[in-house]
Design an enzyme around this catalytic site. Structure first.
Site, PDB file in Angstrom:
ATOM      1  N   GLU A   1       0.792  -1.237   0.000  1.00  0.00           N
ATOM      2  CA  GLU A   1       0.000   0.000   0.000  1.00  0.00           C
ATOM      3  C   GLU A   1       0.823   1.287   0.000  1.00  0.00           C
ATOM      4  O   GLU A   1       0.337   2.314   0.494  1.00  0.00           O
ATOM      5  CB  GLU A   1      -0.900  -0.012   1.236  1.00  0.00           C
ATOM      6  CG  GLU A   1      -0.182   0.145   2.598  1.00  0.00           C
ATOM      7  CD  GLU A   1       0.127  -1.163   3.321  1.00  0.00           C
ATOM      8  OE1 GLU A   1       0.232  -2.207   2.642  1.00  0.00           O
ATOM      9  OE2 GLU A   1       0.287  -1.134   4.559  1.00  0.00           O
TER      10      GLU A   1
ATOM     11  N   HIS B   1      -8.345  -3.644  -0.616  1.00  0.00           N
ATOM     12  CA  HIS B   1      -7.535  -3.691   0.605  1.00  0.00           C
ATOM     13  C   HIS B   1      -6.426  -2.621   0.575  1.00  0.00           C
ATOM     14  O   HIS B   1      -6.300  -1.834   1.507  1.00  0.00           O
ATOM     15  CB  HIS B   1      -6.936  -5.091   0.758  1.00  0.00           C
ATOM     16  CG  HIS B   1      -6.092  -5.261   1.973  1.00  0.00           C
ATOM     17  ND1 HIS B   1      -6.570  -5.801   3.143  1.00  0.00           N
ATOM     18  CD2 HIS B   1      -4.800  -4.953   2.221  1.00  0.00           C
ATOM     19  CE1 HIS B   1      -5.615  -5.817   4.053  1.00  0.00           C
ATOM     20  NE2 HIS B   1      -4.523  -5.309   3.519  1.00  0.00           N
ATOM     21  N   GLU B   2      -5.661  -2.614  -0.506  1.00  0.00           N
ATOM     22  CA  GLU B   2      -4.532  -1.665  -0.556  1.00  0.00           C
ATOM     23  C   GLU B   2      -5.045  -0.235  -0.603  1.00  0.00           C
ATOM     24  O   GLU B   2      -4.483   0.659   0.030  1.00  0.00           O
ATOM     25  CB  GLU B   2      -3.621  -1.946  -1.752  1.00  0.00           C
ATOM     26  CG  GLU B   2      -3.083  -3.371  -1.839  1.00  0.00           C
ATOM     27  CD  GLU B   2      -2.471  -3.921  -0.561  1.00  0.00           C
ATOM     28  OE1 GLU B   2      -1.917  -3.131   0.228  1.00  0.00           O
ATOM     29  OE2 GLU B   2      -2.581  -5.136  -0.320  1.00  0.00           O
TER      30      GLU B   2
ATOM     31  N   HIS C   1      -6.080   0.980   2.777  1.00  0.00           N
ATOM     32  CA  HIS C   1      -4.940   1.300   3.642  1.00  0.00           C
ATOM     33  C   HIS C   1      -4.584   2.788   3.606  1.00  0.00           C
ATOM     34  O   HIS C   1      -3.935   3.284   4.517  1.00  0.00           O
ATOM     35  CB  HIS C   1      -3.696   0.526   3.193  1.00  0.00           C
ATOM     36  CG  HIS C   1      -3.477  -0.778   3.911  1.00  0.00           C
ATOM     37  ND1 HIS C   1      -3.573  -0.901   5.275  1.00  0.00           N
ATOM     38  CD2 HIS C   1      -3.103  -2.005   3.454  1.00  0.00           C
ATOM     39  CE1 HIS C   1      -3.292  -2.159   5.620  1.00  0.00           C
ATOM     40  NE2 HIS C   1      -3.013  -2.853   4.540  1.00  0.00           N
TER      41      HIS C   1
HETATM   42  N1  B3K Z   1       1.238  -4.363   4.043  1.00  0.00           N
HETATM   43  C1  B3K Z   1       1.603  -5.331   3.033  1.00  0.00           C
HETATM   44  C2  B3K Z   1       2.308  -6.518   3.578  1.00  0.00           C
HETATM   45  C3  B3K Z   1       3.758  -6.352   3.763  1.00  0.00           C
HETATM   46  C4  B3K Z   1       4.387  -7.652   4.132  1.00  0.00           C
HETATM   47  C5  B3K Z   1       5.825  -7.514   4.484  1.00  0.00           C
HETATM   48  N2  B3K Z   1       6.442  -8.770   4.774  1.00  0.00           N
HETATM   49  C6  B3K Z   1       0.423  -5.780   2.247  1.00  0.00           C
HETATM   50  C7  B3K Z   1      -0.887  -5.620   2.894  1.00  0.00           C
HETATM   51  O1  B3K Z   1      -1.214  -6.232   3.888  1.00  0.00           O
HETATM   52  O2  B3K Z   1      -1.647  -4.831   2.417  1.00  0.00           O
HETATM   53 ZN    ZN Z   2      -2.757  -4.899   4.415  1.00  0.00          ZN
END
Ligand code: B3K
Ligand code: ZN
Length: 879
Positions: free
Chosen positions: A269, A302-303, A306
């Protein structure tokens, strides 16, 4: 790689950062294996630390340090200390500017953390601690700064991107060019992103609720340019949904998505510049299944979500990871539920929770939603943090109601906009908005393990009362021998003899009220008495799966069959069917183990066949209702399980059901198979496809030649990948004469599509055929198999270990195979290696022969040189 015990980081040791950053300037001179990174950091002592000057310690790994300047003066080597993981400057003033130049090697960055090359393009992955592989920096989420980034590269990398707004770009000498980006929002470095590549851009626009125009861009390799429409549509839907549901608007003028093939997880994100695994961007009816389409929609959502829950308000430290992940998973689940069938979405989410999170919570890696300690943070991007974290959020919504929940999220975001906070801060906002005390509830954050909830009912016909005695307990988990009671919302309803919901009235209440009631459990045992219950009801407990618990409730199979047919709560209809099936399969398992014949009872077969003819329920839900619980779910209900017996029992049950309903299944298949309509994702069409393909799959279990011909025909004439792949999967799993020819055909046709090649590998590894182990061994040597690409690794090895009886071979050869691959992978990409090791950790739940074999393998593994990632997993699984 280190064999020394890695350091454990504890939540209780958290200290605010010694120095704060205001502004960061980064200058990248991109070259494949010698990229130069210059940074200018404007630092000052954190007033919170009491004004005492301390040494400055920056994080940095695998960096070649070229120069450090403090307030313009080059530091001599005795003015700083460098280690494998840090750069320390003992003496610094209160406010100062640091200029650091490092060199890094993106080409040989096989861990895919920091800056790396994928298909010849540069991209970054900084969460959780990848930024320290780019330059020395206070790499922690509570240090927020404004970033200005200059990128310089050869013109073959035609697109140069970073977070925020493009300030300028232009040509340079020697075939190079540059771009300058500035992100007006302060952010932690884990949200930094850079992309440089030969990419094409697909554009669209979105007008926000307040009338601002946002430029939407999706960057992909040219060959993928026809596969982005669904991602763009999903993005626009996400933006609109967040405005309509939570009143949250996008805040920059441009939102960019870049799709890359080599990515450790699903997507990232980064502020204004999301980087995605191409699996969650590319979709076209010819190449993607309905489930792929849904996956794209949910990950894009989802992203995007965020941006508020994660980016505008971020985590103080990585122990708080679920603050952003649990909440954002909850938000993407709600989004998908609103866009598609809510009932099916809920069932899918619970299925995932049970398939992956429950076993995790019962195994050696069990940890609370907010862990108290870790060695390698990458090991904590778990289904507990994500999926159980989302359930915790959902329970708060259930307790305070939807409206107050939305107000609570808004309050949380207003209070903490632009800062890095904790799970406690979130709960506080919920308490304030919901006017509720969540002190006991917070145990969900600190205690690991899945609570067991037992419901006993007693009906008093004379008094017309029904009393529910509800108790809870939770088994010990590593480091937590004793648990306090949880605050558990238990949603219940009563069905009358005709299957209708009865209004409910608790003792002491004035009138009959709603037909679904939330009972709040906060103690080990509690009683709830309902009055004016004029007939013995059938209890519908834990409606909508109102809490992530294991439920024990003595009910007859007749009542379960009744609820499967009548419960007004779709989730509980499904759940009743699953419980009924579980009882049957567990009984068959016992019979098999005792050397007796094993078969489903007529009451189950009849209920199943009756459900098959249900014309009321939508077809997606019907498919869910008819699907037997997974092998993993069965394993989860057995002590010392034998995967081979589970396989035989479940396969036998499928054959029995298919035999008893063969003509009906064929009829359903023929009625539902969609041939003459344009492909669409309309829920009705998706449902028809899933139901038709379910019927086909059931029929294929019978191995008849006619159905095999029908299946072949579907494979050859399918007009979309959902139908083609369903037929392909059934054929791969069959003994049809054309089987190998079809496998070869699929390969020939789709070998240029990495995502379809992944499916080609997966489906062979998932097959129930007895030769699957040797097929997987051969596929590891296939020219298209590579440990370099995480998707390919997950496709073959990840699918193989989900194939319980093939992986847990009695001779241990499956373990050996996986471990050889993991050891090679650990040299390249520890994060993915550690993920692949997860199934090895569950050795304790197996029957004794396999248990000992697997344990011995783990003990041998523990002696080897392992990455910190893998070491933590292996070590914990043995302790
Ligand atoms: N925030 C990232 C995940 C990062 C993982 C690092 N090992 C994707 C997500 O959950 O949206
Ligand atoms: Zn996430």
């Amino acid at each position: 790689m280190s064999k020394n015990t890695p350091e454990t980081i504890y939540l209780k040791d958290y200290k605010t950062p010694a120095y704060l950053l205001d502004q960061v300037e980064l200058d990248f001179h991109l070259y494949d294996s010698a990229t130069r990174v210059s940074s200018v950091l404007h630092l000052s002592l954190n007033p919170d630390r009491g004004g005492v000057l301390e040494p400055l310690v920056l994080d940095g790994e695998q960096l070649q340090l070229l120069e450090v300047k403090l307030d313009g003066n080059v530091l001599a080597t005795d003015q700083y200390c460098q280690s494998d993981v840090s750069l320390a400057i003992p003496k610094v003033p209160e406010t100062f500017t640091l200029e650091i130049t490092t060199e890094i090697d993106p080409l040989n960055n096989t861990a895919l953390e920091g800056l790396y090359l994928t298909s010849g393009n540069f991209c970054t992955q900084c969460e959780a601690q990848g930024f320290r592989r780019i330059t020395y920096y206070p790499d922690r989420p509570d240090v927020l700064a404004k970033f200005r980034v200059r990128i310089e590269a050869d013109k073959q990398y035609s697109v140069l991107l970073s977070n925020g707004n493009l300030l300028e770009q232009g040509d340079l000498a020697a075939g190079r060019h540059y771009a300058v980006w500035e992100d007006p929002f302060r952010k932690p470095c884990y949200l930094f992103a850079l992309v440089a590549g030969d990419l094409v851009c697909l554009e669209d626009h979105y007008t926000t609720a307040s009338g601002r125009d946002v430029l939407l861009q999706i960057y992909v390799e040219e060959r993928n340019s026809n596969y982005c429409d669904h991602a763009m549509l999903s993005l626009k839907k996400s933006m609109q949904w967040d405005e309509e549901t939570f009143g949250l608007e996008y805040d920059l003028d441009r939102f960019m998505i870049v799709a890359v093939d080599d990515f450790n997880m699903g997507a990232m994100e980064n502020k204004g510049l999301n980087i995605f695994n191409s699996k969650y961007v590319l979709a076209h009816p010819d190449t993607a299944t309905d489930n792929d389409y849904l996956g794209v929609e949910s990950v894009i959502g989802h992203e995007y979500f965020h941006n508020w829950t994660g980016n505008r308000v971020t985590c103080r430290d990585w122990f708080q990871l679920s603050l952003k992940e649990g909440l954002t998973v909850f938000r993407d689940q709600q989004f998908s539920a609103d866009m598609n069938s809510a009932a099916v979405k809920r069932i899918d989410d619970v299925r995932i929770l049970r398939q992956f999170q429950f076993p995790e919570d019962a195994g050696p890696m069990a940890h609370p939603v907010r862990p108290a300690a870790y060695q390698e943070i990458n090991n904590f991007y778990t289904t507990t943090i994500y999926n159980k974290g989302a359930e915790v959020i959902r329970m708060m919504q259930t307790l305070i109601g939807e409206e107050k929940f939305i107000a609570g999220v808004q309050l949380y975001l207003q209070r903490h906009d632009g800062s890095a906070v904790t799970c406690d801060d979130f709960v506080k906002a919920m308490e304030d908005a919901g006017d509720i005390d969540l002190t006991t509830f917070k145990r969900w954050y600190s205690q690991a393990g899945t609570p067991q909830v037992r419901i006993e009912q007693s009906y008093d016909a004379a008094q017309q009362t029904l009393t529910l005695k509800i108790s809870q307990e939770c088994a010990a988990t590593p480091g937590q021998p004793q648990k306090e009671p949880f605050h558990i919302p238990v949603a219940i309803g009563f069905l009358d003899a005709t299957g209708r919901d009865m209004p409910l009235r608790l003792r002491g209440e004035a009138k009959l009220a709603a037909t679904t009631r939330i009972l709040e459990l906060t103690q080990s045992v509690q009683e709830f008495t309902f009055v004016a219950v004029d007939q013995q009801p059938i209890l519908s407990p834990l409606r909508g799966f109102s809490a992530p618990v294991r439920l024990h409730c003595d009910v007859s199979d007749t009542d379960l069959a009744f609820r499967m047919a009548h419960d007004s709560d779709s989730f509980n209809r499904w759940e009743a069917g699953q419980t009924l099936a579980l009882h049957e399969l567990l009984r068959m398992y016992d019979d098999h183990r005792q050397g007796q014949s094993f078969a489903l009872q007529p009451i189950f077969v009849d209920a199943w066949k009756e459900a098959l003819t249900d014309r009321q329920v939508d077809k997606s839900l019907l498919t869910q209702l008819l699907t037997l619980p997974s092998e993993q779910y069965l394993a989860d209900h057995l002590q010392g399980y034998d995967p081979q017996i589970i396989r035989e029992v479940r396969d036998q049950a499928i054959i029995q059901l298919a035999q008893s309903a063969e003509p009906l299944l064929l009829q359903c298949y023929q009625q539902c198979f969609v041939t003459d309509t344009d492909y669409s994702l309309a829920p009705a069409q998706v449902g028809q496809r899933s139901f038709a393909n379910f019927c086909l799959d059931m029929l294929m279990a019978l191995n008849g030649q006619e159905i095999q011909q029908l299946c072949l025909q579907q494979y050859r004439s399918a007009t979309n990948m959902t139908d083609r792949l369903a037929a392909f999967a059934a054929l791969v799993d069959s003994s049809a004469a054309e089987r190998q020819a079809i496998i070869d055909d699929f390969y020939q046709q789709w070998q240029q599509h990495p995502l379809l090649l992944d499916k080609w590998f997966s489906l062979q590894a998932l097959s129930h055929r007895p030769d699957t182990f040797s097929v997987v061994r051969d596929l590891l040597q296939h020219p298209a198999f590579t440990l370099k690409n995480p998707n390919r690794v997950r496709a073959l090895l990840g699918a193989f270990y989900q194939n319980l009886s093939a992986f847990h071979r009695a001779d241990g050869a499956g373990y050996q195979l996986l471990i050889e691959q993991i050891m090679q992978l650990d040299q390249r990409n520890p994060q993915v290696a550690a993920r692949m090791a997860a199934p090895l950790t569950r050795w304790k739940s197996l029957e004794s022969g396999r248990r000992e074999l697997l344990k011995a393998v783990l003990v041998r593994l523990q002696q080897l040189e392992l990455s910190r990632d893998l070491y933590e997993i292996i070590n914990k699984s043995l302790s």
